[in-house]
Design an enzyme around this catalytic site. Structure first.
Site, short mmCIF file in Angstrom:
data_model
loop_
_atom_site.label_atom_id
_atom_site.label_comp_id
_atom_site.label_asym_id
_atom_site.label_seq_id
_atom_site.Cartn_x
_atom_site.Cartn_y
_atom_site.Cartn_z
N LYS A 139 5.81 21.28 3.26
CA LYS A 139 5.01 22.15 4.13
C LYS A 139 4.61 23.45 3.45
O LYS A 139 4.95 24.54 3.89
CB LYS A 139 5.75 22.43 5.44
CG LYS A 139 6.03 21.18 6.26
CD LYS A 139 6.60 21.53 7.62
CE LYS A 139 6.80 20.33 8.52
NZ LYS A 139 7.84 19.39 8.07
N LEU A 140 3.81 23.34 2.39
CA LEU A 140 3.38 24.52 1.64
C LEU A 140 2.49 25.42 2.50
O LEU A 140 1.64 24.94 3.26
CB LEU A 140 2.61 24.08 0.39
CG LEU A 140 3.39 23.19 -0.59
CD1 LEU A 140 2.46 22.69 -1.69
CD2 LEU A 140 4.59 23.92 -1.17
N ARG A 173 10.82 6.20 18.43
CA ARG A 173 12.12 5.67 18.85
C ARG A 173 11.94 4.24 19.37
O ARG A 173 11.15 4.02 20.31
CB ARG A 173 12.72 6.53 19.99
CG ARG A 173 13.17 7.91 19.54
CD ARG A 173 14.36 7.83 18.59
NE ARG A 173 14.79 9.14 18.09
CZ ARG A 173 14.37 9.71 16.97
NH1 ARG A 173 13.45 9.10 16.21
NH2 ARG A 173 14.86 10.87 16.57
N ASP A 201 16.97 12.89 5.72
CA ASP A 201 17.24 14.32 5.86
C ASP A 201 18.69 14.60 5.49
O ASP A 201 19.58 14.60 6.34
CB ASP A 201 16.92 14.78 7.29
CG ASP A 201 15.43 14.71 7.58
OD1 ASP A 201 14.64 15.15 6.73
OD2 ASP A 201 15.05 14.20 8.64
N ASP A 208 7.87 16.30 1.86
CA ASP A 208 7.55 17.10 3.05
C ASP A 208 8.05 18.53 2.86
O ASP A 208 9.09 18.91 3.39
CB ASP A 208 8.19 16.44 4.28
CG ASP A 208 7.78 17.11 5.58
OD1 ASP A 208 6.78 17.86 5.58
OD2 ASP A 208 8.45 16.87 6.60
N LYS A 232 10.73 9.61 3.00
CA LYS A 232 10.33 11.01 3.19
C LYS A 232 11.51 11.92 2.84
O LYS A 232 12.59 11.80 3.42
CB LYS A 232 9.90 11.28 4.62
CG LYS A 232 9.42 12.74 4.80
CD LYS A 232 8.81 12.99 6.16
CE LYS A 232 9.78 13.46 7.19
NZ LYS A 232 10.27 14.84 7.02
N ASP A 278 0.98 29.44 1.74
CA ASP A 278 1.00 30.73 1.02
C ASP A 278 -0.45 31.04 0.64
O ASP A 278 -1.37 30.34 1.07
CB ASP A 278 1.93 30.62 -0.20
CG ASP A 278 2.55 31.97 -0.57
OD1 ASP A 278 1.82 32.98 -0.63
OD2 ASP A 278 3.78 32.00 -0.80
N ARG A 338 16.48 8.97 12.08
CA ARG A 338 17.78 8.57 12.61
C ARG A 338 17.86 7.18 13.23
O ARG A 338 18.93 6.56 13.15
CB ARG A 338 18.28 9.66 13.59
CG ARG A 338 18.68 10.92 12.83
CD ARG A 338 18.75 12.12 13.73
NE ARG A 338 17.41 12.49 14.19
CZ ARG A 338 17.16 13.50 15.02
NH1 ARG A 338 18.16 14.23 15.49
NH2 ARG A 338 15.93 13.77 15.37
N THR A 354 5.79 20.97 16.31
CA THR A 354 6.10 20.50 17.67
C THR A 354 7.23 21.31 18.29
O THR A 354 7.51 21.17 19.48
CB THR A 354 6.46 19.00 17.67
OG1 THR A 354 7.35 18.74 16.60
CG2 THR A 354 5.22 18.15 17.52
O1 C5P Z 1 15.39 11.35 12.82
P1 C5P Z 1 13.96 11.42 13.28
O2 C5P Z 1 13.31 10.05 13.42
O3 C5P Z 1 13.78 12.28 14.51
O4 C5P Z 1 13.22 12.13 12.06
C1 C5P Z 1 11.88 12.53 12.15
C2 C5P Z 1 11.50 13.25 10.89
O5 C5P Z 1 10.20 13.79 11.07
C3 C5P Z 1 12.40 14.42 10.50
O6 C5P Z 1 12.40 14.51 9.08
C4 C5P Z 1 11.70 15.61 11.11
O7 C5P Z 1 11.95 16.79 10.41
C5 C5P Z 1 10.24 15.20 10.96
N1 C5P Z 1 9.34 15.84 11.89
C6 C5P Z 1 9.47 15.73 13.27
N2 C5P Z 1 8.59 16.34 14.09
C7 C5P Z 1 7.58 17.04 13.58
C8 C5P Z 1 7.41 17.15 12.21
C9 C5P Z 1 8.32 16.54 11.39
O8 C5P Z 1 10.39 15.08 13.74
N3 C5P Z 1 6.72 17.60 14.39
#
Ligand code: C5P
Length: 238
Positions: free
Chosen positions: A63-64, A186, A12, A61, A34, A66, A216, A125
C-alpha cells in the site's frame, strides 16, 4: 494466467518458515500468495524471495502512499522482486499513480521482467462515513470508492482492491478490463472473524471479481490444503 477467477492466499505472518510450510501445503490449489506489511517489514525483500522460490505469483500488499518521487523510488527498489500484484493508495493522486505506472514499466523493461499489475486501494474498509467526514469527504463511502477507482483507472492503474459488496458499483462505473480484487471472503457456514461484510467465494465470482484474497479460512483451517481445495472447487464451479 487465464481468465478464471484467481485465488490469492493472504499469509499474514512474520514467520518465514511457517509461511513457507503453509504455502507449500496449499500450492496446488491456489494461484498466488499475498504477503503484506507484517511480513515485509520483518523479513524484507529476502523474505519475499524465499517465498517466491516456491514458484507461485506474489501479491505484494505494501500500500504505497507518498510523493511521486518517493513512490517511484520504492517501485524501482521492488522491481527485481517481480510481484504479480503490487498495491498503492489511489488517494496519493494522479501524479503519484502516473509515476508508479511509468516506473513499474520502465524498470520491468530494463530488467527483462513482466511489470507488476498495480492495484489501487480506495477507501480502507476500516473507515466509515464518520471517518471520511472528519477528513472533509462528504457523502456515502461508496461514492468516494468509485471516485478513487475512476481516478486510478484514468492513471492507467490495472485494478483495485474492493469489498465484495462494491464489485457491482465498480463494474458498472468502470466496465471490464480492470481487475477487481476482493478480500472479505468466507465460505458458507464459516466464522467471519473481524470481517463485517462478507461474501462466499462463489458469490464473489458471480458478482464479477477478478481475484479473491482469502486468508484465515485457509490458514486457520484444521487442514489448510483441504480448505484450499474446497474453495478452488467452489470458485471453478461458480
Ligand atoms: O483472513 P482474511 O481472509 O480476513 O484475510 C483477508 C486479507 O485481506 C488480509 O490480509 C487483510 O489484511 C486483507 N484486506 C482486508 N480488507 C481490506 C483490505 C485488505 O481484509 N479492505
Amino acid at each position: 494466467m487465464d481468465k478464471r477467477t484467481r485465488i490469492f492466499t493472504a499469509l499474514d505472518s512474520a514467520d518465514l518458515d511457517a509461511v513457507r510450510a503453509l504455502a507449500q501445503s496449499i500450492a496446488g490449489a491456489v494461484d498466488g500468495l499475498k504477503l503484506g506489511l507484517e511480513f515485509f517489514t520483518a523479513l524484507g525483500p529476502a523474505g519475499i524471495r524465499g517465498i517466491a522460490q516456491l514458484g507461485l505469483p506474489i501479491f505484494l500488499d505494501v500500500k504505497l502512499h507518498d510523493i511521486p518521487h518517493t513512490v517511484a523510488g520504492a517501485i524501482r527498489s521492488l522491481a527485481p522482486l517481480a510481484p504479480y500484484y503490487l498495491t498503492l493508495h489511489a488517494a496519493g493522486g494522479t501524479d503519484m499513480l502516473n509515476a508508479a505506472r511509468e516506473t513499474a514499466h520502465e524498470e520491468a523493461a530494463r530488467l527483462g521482467l513482466t511489470p507488476p499489475r498495480l492495484l489501487a486501494v480506495t477507501v480502507l474498509t476500516s473507515l466509515d462515513e464518520g471517518d471520511l467526514a472528519q477528513q472533509g469527504v462528504a457523502g456515502p463511502a461508496q461514492d468516494q470508492v468509485v471516485r478513487l477507482a475512476e481516478l486510478a483507472r484514468r492513471a492507467g492503474i490495472d485494478g483495485i482492491v474492493s469489498s465484495p459488496r462494491e464489485i457491482a458499483a465498480i463494474r458498472a462505473a468502470l466496465g471490464d478490463g480492470f481487475d477487481i480484487v476482493v478480500p472479505g471472503i468466507r465460505p458458507g457456514g464459516g466464522s467471519v472473524q473481524d470481517q463485517k461484510r462478507v461474501m462466499t467465494p462463489g458469490e464473489a465470482v458471480r458478482a464479477g471479481a477478478s481475484a479473491l484474497v482469502i486468508g484465515r479460512p485457509i490458514t486457520s483451517a484444521a487442514d489448510p490444503a483441504q480448505a484450499a481445495a474446497d474453495i478452488r472447487a467452489e470458485v471453478d464451479a461458480a
